[in-house]
Scaffold this motif. Structure first.
Motif, short mmCIF file in Angstrom:
data_model
loop_
_atom_site.label_atom_id
_atom_site.label_comp_id
_atom_site.label_asym_id
_atom_site.label_seq_id
_atom_site.Cartn_x
_atom_site.Cartn_y
_atom_site.Cartn_z
N GLY A 1 0.82 -1.21 0.00
CA GLY A 1 0.00 0.00 0.00
C GLY A 1 0.85 1.26 0.00
O GLY A 1 0.56 2.21 -0.74
N ILE A 2 1.90 1.28 0.81
CA ILE A 2 2.80 2.45 0.85
C ILE A 2 3.50 2.64 -0.49
O ILE A 2 3.63 3.78 -0.99
CB ILE A 2 3.82 2.29 1.99
CG1 ILE A 2 3.11 2.38 3.35
CG2 ILE A 2 4.92 3.34 1.89
CD1 ILE A 2 3.99 2.03 4.52
N ALA A 3 3.95 1.52 -1.09
CA ALA A 3 4.65 1.62 -2.39
C ALA A 3 3.74 2.18 -3.47
O ALA A 3 4.20 2.90 -4.37
CB ALA A 3 5.17 0.24 -2.79
N LEU A 4 2.45 1.87 -3.42
CA LEU A 4 1.51 2.38 -4.42
C LEU A 4 1.17 3.85 -4.20
O LEU A 4 0.94 4.59 -5.16
CB LEU A 4 0.22 1.54 -4.39
CG LEU A 4 0.36 0.08 -4.86
CD1 LEU A 4 -0.96 -0.66 -4.66
CD2 LEU A 4 0.79 0.01 -6.32
N PHE B 1 -6.27 5.71 3.53
CA PHE B 1 -5.20 4.76 3.18
C PHE B 1 -5.58 3.34 3.60
O PHE B 1 -5.43 2.38 2.84
CB PHE B 1 -3.90 5.18 3.86
CG PHE B 1 -2.78 4.18 3.71
CD1 PHE B 1 -2.09 4.06 2.52
CD2 PHE B 1 -2.44 3.35 4.77
CE1 PHE B 1 -1.06 3.12 2.38
CE2 PHE B 1 -1.43 2.41 4.64
CZ PHE B 1 -0.74 2.30 3.44
N ASN B 2 -6.11 3.19 4.81
CA ASN B 2 -6.43 1.85 5.30
C ASN B 2 -7.66 1.26 4.62
O ASN B 2 -7.72 0.06 4.36
CB ASN B 2 -6.61 1.89 6.81
CG ASN B 2 -5.29 1.99 7.56
OD1 ASN B 2 -4.57 1.02 7.69
ND2 ASN B 2 -4.97 3.19 8.03
N VAL B 3 -8.64 2.10 4.33
CA VAL B 3 -9.79 1.60 3.56
C VAL B 3 -9.36 1.19 2.17
O VAL B 3 -9.80 0.16 1.64
CB VAL B 3 -10.90 2.69 3.51
CG1 VAL B 3 -11.99 2.28 2.53
CG2 VAL B 3 -11.49 2.91 4.89
N GLY B 4 -8.48 1.98 1.56
CA GLY B 4 -8.00 1.64 0.21
C GLY B 4 -7.25 0.32 0.17
O GLY B 4 -7.47 -0.50 -0.73
N THR B 5 -6.35 0.09 1.13
CA THR B 5 -5.62 -1.18 1.14
C THR B 5 -6.56 -2.35 1.42
O THR B 5 -6.37 -3.45 0.89
CB THR B 5 -4.51 -1.15 2.21
OG1 THR B 5 -5.07 -0.79 3.47
CG2 THR B 5 -3.42 -0.17 1.83
#
Length: 563
Positions: A252-255, A285-289
């Motif tokens: 997720g961070i890399a994206l 961010f957390n919902v997206g991952t």
């Protein structure tokens, strides 16, 4: 001036962490069994598992705590890896809810929470209301700590030296991620880290771009703790869940990182309040991952299973398998782990009892050696269970939890006594018989085999009573104790009859025969000890009836020692 600001800042962070700890411990003590049932309901599908993780973490206010709890379930085989990974996706979203709530200015609520919490906490002996008071006080401390942080940072807002230092630290997004990850790993809480980042952003110490990069680092840091603390080094499979959760965060961070500058610019226009913007990005961010990975969990599960295979064999059988130190914060879970370990100890004792009788009847010396080694394992497990439950009882347990802890200790002690009788008495009798090449008479062998069989059957019933607390089965054990005592007396009478007949094999094995009967009856007495606390809990008095007068002790005499 700078030193005082730093001390105030450290004090505010410490108060925030202590308030968070009080909320977590209060929720675990008040609702521990309910939280365990919530995780148990996550076995259905990944969506229910996701919801369970979200709800559990919203209550615990720590995805790390949820990760450690879920890891213990997954390592014990109580949760599939797919369900456990889904729980962690929900946990990552759940940890953002409290941050979102605290992003609003609700510091005025803190005194109310203190008063309500103090009244509830001083309400008397341990109860759920008292634990709810602990939760209220913890929330008040968290709100107060945020107020302290903001007041501490305000005077330093215009200090050029502070701004230079913060600019150097937060100038590079990768450095921001690393710094925030290390801080979150050290404090064991992404909630505390993100709230600190919000305070820094609100006071204009960091740019919107740096705030979002620090949030990414806080999310990464919260996934590092379970890798070190939620897995067992000797079991690669126990790393599957924490490593899978860490992979989700890293991907997720890399994206997001390449587009972070654009995201920061757009979000700042949408939400000028940097504290609220930081909280919104944290939840986005957390919902997206979660949306990204919820459909890929089967593939990830297969990959993790291939990379981290099951342990081939247990290196040390004397080492406890189920006594999870991370479960001590949840008494219901810790008691379940201790009961599983006690049952494993009981399985070993059952095998010992079977093997020593086989050695007695067949003359196999290797079985005697195996029994001796197994007794060492039983002694080690008994010590480990008692030490584990001693740690648990140092905390606050309610009456039922304290009673269950003592039942498990009593059960383990009786199993250890049975193991000693098998190893120190029956094994020596078997060795003596083998060395002197003695043979029981056919009738004597049949009597001992039947007596041993009934003892084994009672042991298996005792296992069921220990786990279920079934009062009917407990009564059966005590009635069988009376019947077995009568059987022993009848067997002794028949043995004396054979002695009077002058049968050679009876004469040479007379002491062996009687000693074996005596030791099996002693073992059966220890087995029956599991029935007494069950009947005590059921509120039954041990009345001396005609059928079981010799078996039932006086009321209130339940203990770990045989009756």
């Amino acid at each position: 001036m700078g030193t005082l600001v730093l001390l105030d800042l450290m004090g505010g962070v410490a108060l925030l962490l202590w308030g968070l700890h009080m909320v977590q411990s209060g929720i675990l003590r008040a609702f521990g069994p309910d939280l365990r049932r919530l995780l148990g309901q996550a076995l259905g599908n990944r969506l229910s598992a996701f919801a369970a993780g979200l709800g559990l973490t919203a209550l615990l206010q720590s995805s790390t705590a949820t990760a450690l709890l879920t890891s213990s379930f997954a390592a014990g085989g109580l949760l599939s890896l797919v369900a456990a990974l889904a729980i962690m996706l929900g946990a990552n979203v759940g940890t953002t809810l409290i941050v979102q709530a605290l992003s609003f200015n609700i510091a005025a609520v803190a005194p109310v929470l203190f008063v309500v919490g103090l009244v509830a906490f001083r309400s008397g002996p341990r109860s759920r209301i008292k634990d709810i008071g602990r939760i209220a006080i913890g929330l008040g401390l968290m709100l107060l700590s945020l107020h302290i942080l903001l007041d501490t940072l305000a005077p330093a807002e215009n200090a050029p030296g502070v701004r230079v230092v913060m600019a150097a630290i937060t100038g590079d997004p990768v450095l921001c991620i690393v710094v925030a990850a290390l801080i979150t790993w050290a404090v064991h809480s992404s909630v505390a880290s993100v709230l600190l980042i919000m305070s820094l952003a609100y006071s204009q110490f960091i740019t919107p771009y740096a705030a979002l990069a620090l949030v990414l680092g806080a999310n990464l840091g919260s996934a590092i703790n379970p890798v070190f603390e939620g897995a067992r080094r000797d079991d690669p499979a126990s790393y599957r869940l924490p490593v899978g959760n860490l992979i989700n965060r890293v991907v997720g961070i890399a994206l997001v990182l390449p587009f972070l500058s654009v995201i920061a610019e757009r979000m700042h226009i949408w939400q000028p309040d940097l504290a609220k913007m930081t909280a919104a990005f944290h939840i986005a961010f957390n919902v997206g991952t979660a949306v990204l990975f919820i459909g890929l969990l089967d593939t990830m599960s297969r990959l993790l299973t291939w990379l981290l295979p099951d342990r081939v064999q247990e290196a040390d059988p004397a080492r406890p398998r189920y006594l999870d130190e991370t479960a001590l914060e949840t008494p219901s879970l810790a008691l379940a782990d201790a009961a599983r370990e006690a049952l494993r100890m009981g399985d070993l004792v059952e095998v010992m009892l079977r093997k020593v009788m086989a050695a007695m009847m067949t003359g196999d010396r290797t079985l005697v050696d195996q029994v001796s080694k197994m007794d060492n394992v039983v002694d080690s497990l008994d010590e480990a269970i008692k030490l584990y439950l001693t740690k648990l009882t140092r905390g606050s347990l309610d009456e039922s939890e304290g009673r269950r802890a003592m039942e498990i200790i009593s059960f383990a002690i009786n199993l250890e006594h049975i193991g000693d009788i098998i190893d120190k008495n029956l094994s020596e009798l078997a060795t003596k018989k083998i060395k002197r090449r003695f043979q029981f008479s056919p009738e004597g062998s049949e009597e001992l085999a039947a007596f041993h069989k009934r003892t084994m059957e009672s042991l298996r019933i005792a296992f069921g009573v220990f786990m279920s607390g079934d009062a009917n089965e407990a009564r059966k054990l005590l009635v069988e104790k009376t019947a077995l005592k009568n059987t022993e007396l009848a067997a002794v009478e028949r043995h004396l009859d054979r002695l009077r007949e002058g049968r050679p094999e009876t004469i040479e094995t007379t002491s062996l025969h009687l000693d074996v009967l005596r030791d099996l009856r002693r073992i059966h007495s220890h087995i029956c000890s599991v029935a007494y606390p069950v009947l005590d809990a059921a509120g039954e008095a041990y009345r001396r009836s005609e059928a079981d007068a010799a078996a039932l002790p006086a009321a209130g005499a339940a203990s770990a020692l045989p009756r």
